[in-house]
Scaffold this active site. Structure first.
Site, PDB file in Angstrom:
ATOM      1  N   ASP A   1       0.827  -1.209   0.000  1.00  0.00           N
ATOM      2  CA  ASP A   1       0.000   0.000   0.000  1.00  0.00           C
ATOM      3  C   ASP A   1       0.861   1.259   0.000  1.00  0.00           C
ATOM      4  O   ASP A   1       0.639   2.175   0.781  1.00  0.00           O
ATOM      5  CB  ASP A   1      -0.954  -0.019   1.196  1.00  0.00           C
ATOM      6  CG  ASP A   1      -1.837  -1.266   1.210  1.00  0.00           C
ATOM      7  OD1 ASP A   1      -1.307  -2.361   1.442  1.00  0.00           O
ATOM      8  OD2 ASP A   1      -3.043  -1.143   0.972  1.00  0.00           O
TER       9      ASP A   1
ATOM     10  N   ASP B   1      -1.600  -2.520  -4.037  1.00  0.00           N
ATOM     11  CA  ASP B   1      -1.874  -1.078  -3.990  1.00  0.00           C
ATOM     12  C   ASP B   1      -0.595  -0.290  -4.237  1.00  0.00           C
ATOM     13  O   ASP B   1       0.141   0.045  -3.314  1.00  0.00           O
ATOM     14  CB  ASP B   1      -2.541  -0.660  -2.670  1.00  0.00           C
ATOM     15  CG  ASP B   1      -4.018  -1.037  -2.616  1.00  0.00           C
ATOM     16  OD1 ASP B   1      -4.524  -1.611  -3.615  1.00  0.00           O
ATOM     17  OD2 ASP B   1      -4.664  -0.764  -1.592  1.00  0.00           O
TER      18      ASP B   1
ATOM     19  N   TYR C   1      -2.011   4.461  -6.246  1.00  0.00           N
ATOM     20  CA  TYR C   1      -3.182   5.225  -5.791  1.00  0.00           C
ATOM     21  C   TYR C   1      -3.567   6.328  -6.786  1.00  0.00           C
ATOM     22  O   TYR C   1      -4.158   7.331  -6.404  1.00  0.00           O
ATOM     23  CB  TYR C   1      -2.977   5.793  -4.376  1.00  0.00           C
ATOM     24  CG  TYR C   1      -3.011   4.727  -3.317  1.00  0.00           C
ATOM     25  CD1 TYR C   1      -1.936   3.883  -3.131  1.00  0.00           C
ATOM     26  CD2 TYR C   1      -4.147   4.551  -2.522  1.00  0.00           C
ATOM     27  CE1 TYR C   1      -1.969   2.872  -2.182  1.00  0.00           C
ATOM     28  CE2 TYR C   1      -4.189   3.541  -1.563  1.00  0.00           C
ATOM     29  CZ  TYR C   1      -3.098   2.711  -1.404  1.00  0.00           C
ATOM     30  OH  TYR C   1      -3.141   1.719  -0.475  1.00  0.00           O
TER      31      TYR C   1
ATOM     32  N   ASN D   1      -6.797  -3.568  -4.542  1.00  0.00           N
ATOM     33  CA  ASN D   1      -8.019  -2.931  -5.050  1.00  0.00           C
ATOM     34  C   ASN D   1      -7.724  -1.642  -5.811  1.00  0.00           C
ATOM     35  O   ASN D   1      -8.460  -1.266  -6.719  1.00  0.00           O
ATOM     36  CB  ASN D   1      -9.015  -2.661  -3.915  1.00  0.00           C
ATOM     37  CG  ASN D   1      -8.411  -1.871  -2.793  1.00  0.00           C
ATOM     38  OD1 ASN D   1      -7.386  -2.259  -2.237  1.00  0.00           O
ATOM     39  ND2 ASN D   1      -9.026  -0.739  -2.445  1.00  0.00           N
TER      40      ASN D   1
ATOM     41  N   HIS E   1      -3.739  -9.409  -1.033  1.00  0.00           N
ATOM     42  CA  HIS E   1      -3.941  -8.012  -0.646  1.00  0.00           C
ATOM     43  C   HIS E   1      -4.831  -7.864   0.583  1.00  0.00           C
ATOM     44  O   HIS E   1      -4.498  -7.190   1.535  1.00  0.00           O
ATOM     45  CB  HIS E   1      -4.505  -7.212  -1.819  1.00  0.00           C
ATOM     46  CG  HIS E   1      -4.573  -5.746  -1.504  1.00  0.00           C
ATOM     47  ND1 HIS E   1      -3.437  -5.006  -1.224  1.00  0.00           N
ATOM     48  CD2 HIS E   1      -5.609  -4.895  -1.367  1.00  0.00           C
ATOM     49  CE1 HIS E   1      -3.783  -3.763  -0.931  1.00  0.00           C
ATOM     50  NE2 HIS E   1      -5.097  -3.673  -1.010  1.00  0.00           N
TER      51      HIS E   1
ATOM     52  N   HIS F   1     -11.802  -2.249   6.690  1.00  0.00           N
ATOM     53  CA  HIS F   1     -11.852  -3.428   5.818  1.00  0.00           C
ATOM     54  C   HIS F   1     -12.125  -4.701   6.618  1.00  0.00           C
ATOM     55  O   HIS F   1     -11.693  -5.791   6.247  1.00  0.00           O
ATOM     56  CB  HIS F   1     -10.538  -3.568   5.028  1.00  0.00           C
ATOM     57  CG  HIS F   1     -10.182  -2.346   4.249  1.00  0.00           C
ATOM     58  ND1 HIS F   1     -11.006  -1.803   3.305  1.00  0.00           N
ATOM     59  CD2 HIS F   1      -9.083  -1.551   4.290  1.00  0.00           C
ATOM     60  CE1 HIS F   1     -10.439  -0.732   2.781  1.00  0.00           C
ATOM     61  NE2 HIS F   1      -9.285  -0.561   3.368  1.00  0.00           N
TER      62      HIS F   1
ATOM     63  N   HIS G   1      -3.675  -3.781   2.439  1.00  0.00           N
ATOM     64  CA  HIS G   1      -5.035  -3.243   2.435  1.00  0.00           C
ATOM     65  C   HIS G   1      -5.340  -2.386   3.661  1.00  0.00           C
ATOM     66  O   HIS G   1      -5.821  -1.269   3.518  1.00  0.00           O
ATOM     67  CB  HIS G   1      -6.041  -4.391   2.301  1.00  0.00           C
ATOM     68  CG  HIS G   1      -7.371  -3.989   1.773  1.00  0.00           C
ATOM     69  ND1 HIS G   1      -7.544  -3.004   0.826  1.00  0.00           N
ATOM     70  CD2 HIS G   1      -8.627  -4.452   2.059  1.00  0.00           C
ATOM     71  CE1 HIS G   1      -8.836  -2.875   0.555  1.00  0.00           C
ATOM     72  NE2 HIS G   1      -9.510  -3.739   1.277  1.00  0.00           N
ATOM     73  N   VAL G   2      -5.124  -2.908   4.850  1.00  0.00           N
ATOM     74  CA  VAL G   2      -5.328  -2.126   6.068  1.00  0.00           C
ATOM     75  C   VAL G   2      -4.046  -1.329   6.312  1.00  0.00           C
ATOM     76  O   VAL G   2      -2.958  -1.912   6.382  1.00  0.00           O
ATOM     77  CB  VAL G   2      -5.633  -3.044   7.266  1.00  0.00           C
ATOM     78  CG1 VAL G   2      -5.792  -2.231   8.536  1.00  0.00           C
ATOM     79  CG2 VAL G   2      -6.884  -3.865   6.981  1.00  0.00           C
ATOM     80  N   HIS G   3      -4.196  -0.015   6.446  1.00  0.00           N
ATOM     81  CA  HIS G   3      -3.013   0.843   6.478  1.00  0.00           C
ATOM     82  C   HIS G   3      -2.438   0.932   7.889  1.00  0.00           C
ATOM     83  O   HIS G   3      -2.495   1.969   8.558  1.00  0.00           O
ATOM     84  CB  HIS G   3      -3.358   2.229   5.923  1.00  0.00           C
ATOM     85  CG  HIS G   3      -3.833   2.153   4.505  1.00  0.00           C
ATOM     86  ND1 HIS G   3      -4.585   3.134   3.901  1.00  0.00           N
ATOM     87  CD2 HIS G   3      -3.666   1.180   3.574  1.00  0.00           C
ATOM     88  CE1 HIS G   3      -4.854   2.779   2.660  1.00  0.00           C
ATOM     89  NE2 HIS G   3      -4.312   1.596   2.439  1.00  0.00           N
TER      90      HIS G   3
HETATM   91 FE   FE2 Z   1      -6.161  -1.895  -0.586  1.00  0.00          FE
END
Ligand code: FE2
Length: 469
Positions: A168, A197, A200, A234, A319, A329, A356-358
């Site tokens: 990410d 990711d 962005y 995503n 991801h 998420h 995915h989870v930041h």
């Molecule tokens: Fe993501």
């Protein structure tokens, strides 16, 4: 370490303790108390030095490499020329030989809304020698550019190898810090396992694909010299019917090629590679994985092929995480977990990395595969055949940190912290690997979380007490 192994035993203890009028919290592992300045992520402006276009007419830019076959004897070299197609030839030579060889590739272009891409070159160099430094050159005329990479050692059970882990990433000021910390970490990563990711760009109007180009220039300083193993997230979907963009993953698949055919995959979103002593399986959170789907059938056939006497370390990248105790998420990975988790336990996957989870989170070795709709057994339990699940979506993109966590911390969660950073998975031999997570606020050598991994095939004893967070 958790106070208790499962929440069901926890709830019975809570009942007993409540009678004794003592407060007890059904906690899992450790929630870090580290305090950082929380600011909204800001993307670096277009005129930032990290986005600089290399000088010269049609100069190759956004140079990046990834593994090009199943065992590490091939490399895919990709780059973009903006003014004209130029040449897709890569000149390359090994450190010990001045004899230049050439590989030919191909050019692709695409349009996305109002954007037209440059000429995207993909050239696979094959039949490389293991454990060898190669120089390579792209471009023509006065605007050639030269880089180098080192091929991995031949695949084998006790071959040490050091992987970096980034997810990410994006292109904010924090992203730049993460990449710098990875580059300056004294435990030198040789290959990045990237859990999805990338740019962005889809956060911009019409998914302004100029931000795919800037991202390519930003990460070139690492990925032109060492392979990054790609996972689709995503933010690679770029699915936007209202502007006529209905082909998912269009920018990603044009720009980032992976060697999926080498592992008999039929799509570039799920595939495997061997590298040194590791077998790495990349899964696709955003492609179908239900029974009978291509990804399901591929993974079903793939897992029995993993020979732990050849590649002891079985690593999975995806991801969307299966075990995630942040309020972001939440449960998004649940349907894939239901489909594939029994296989991960059966085949004793060592570790699963997701993004995915930041934020950052490391699980205990747990599984949750007993549930059959009627039996009610649906709590994760400690399982020494299960992988450790690590969420490493903390690369630092413009969307900022996930700071809100479910409370109390579930028993399966060993350590969690909402900070940006990266990790290193350092394989020593067939039995031991040293894992460390590094937050951006610390010095380059500081380990904010660390664990000795014991290999699930060769050394399947409990390694959960080794945490040094
Ligand atoms: Fe993501």
């Amino acid at each position: 370490m958790g106070l208790l192994g499962s929440s069901s035993s926890c709830s019975s203890l809570v009942a007993v303790v409540l009678v004794l009028n003592v407060v007890v919290v059904c906690n899992g592992g450790k929630t870090s108390t580290f305090v950082r300045k929380v600011e909204k992520g800001i993307d670096m402006p277009l005129d930032s030095d990290v986005f600089q276009i290399p000088p010269g007419y049609n100069a190759p830019q956004q140079v990046h490499i990834t593994q090009g076959d199943h065992v590490g004897k091939a490399v895919i070299v990709s780059w973009v020329t903006m003014d004209e197609p130029g040449s897709s030839t890569v000149d390359y030579w090994s450190e010990n030989s001045k004899e230049k060889k050439q590989a030919q590739g191909k050019i692709v272009t695409y349009k996305f809304s109002y954007y037209t891409s440059g000429f995207i070159h993909h050239t696979t160099i094959r039949k490389l020698k293991f454990n060898t430094k190669y120089y390579y050159e792209v471009g023509i005329g006065h605007t050639t550019r030269q880089f180098w990479f080192t091929t991995p050692p031949e695949v084998g059970p006790d071959v040490p190898y050091t992987f970096g882990l980034i997810g990410d990433l994006g292109q904010s000021f924090d992203s730049n810090m993460t990449l710098t910390h990875y580059e300056l970490n004294p435990q030198k990563g040789k290959t990045v396992l990237f859990v999805g990711d990338l740019s962005y760009a889809d956060n911009y109007t019409n998914h302004d694909n100029v931000r795919w180009d800037t991202w390519g220039r930003f990460v070139e300083r690492s990925v032109a010299y060492q392979p990054w193993i790609w996972t689709a997230g995503n933010h690679e979907l770029d699915f936007e019917p209202k502007i006529g963009e209905t082909k998912p993953f269009k920018p990603y698949t044009h720009r980032y090629h992976v060697p999926y055919k080498a592992s008999n995959s039929t799509a570039p979103f799920w595939y495997s590679i061997k590298r040194a002593s590791a077998y790495i399986i990349v899964l696709a959170s955003y492609s179908a994985y239900g029974k009978y789907t291509p990804q399901y059938k591929w993974l079903e056939a793939e897992l029995p092929k993993v020979d732990r006497t050849e590649t002891p370390w079985l690593i999975v990248l995806m991801h969307s995480p299966w075990y995630n105790s942040y309020n972001y998420h939440y449960m998004e990975g649940e349907t894939m977990r239901v489909m594939f988790e029994p296989w991960f336990v059966k085949y004793k996957v060592d570790v699963v990395f997701a993004g995915h989870v930041h934020a950052y989170e490391r699980s205990e070795r747990v599984s949750n595969i007993a549930y059959n709709v009627v039996n009610g057994i649906c709590t994760p339990v400690k399982d020494q055949s299960a992988p450790v699940y690590i969420t490493i979506g903390d690369g630092g993109n413009l969307e900022g940190l996930a700071t809100n966590m479910t409370e109390p911390q579930p028993a399966y969660s060993a350590y969690r912290e909402a900070s940006f950073g990266h990790a290193i998975f350092d394989i020593k031999n067939r039995t031991h690997a040293y894992y460390s997570w590094h937050r951006n606020q610390d010095g380059y050598a500081v380990e904010a979380d660390a664990l000795w991994f014991f290999n699930r095939h060769w050394n399947p004893v409990d390694d959960s007490s080794n945490g040094q967070s």
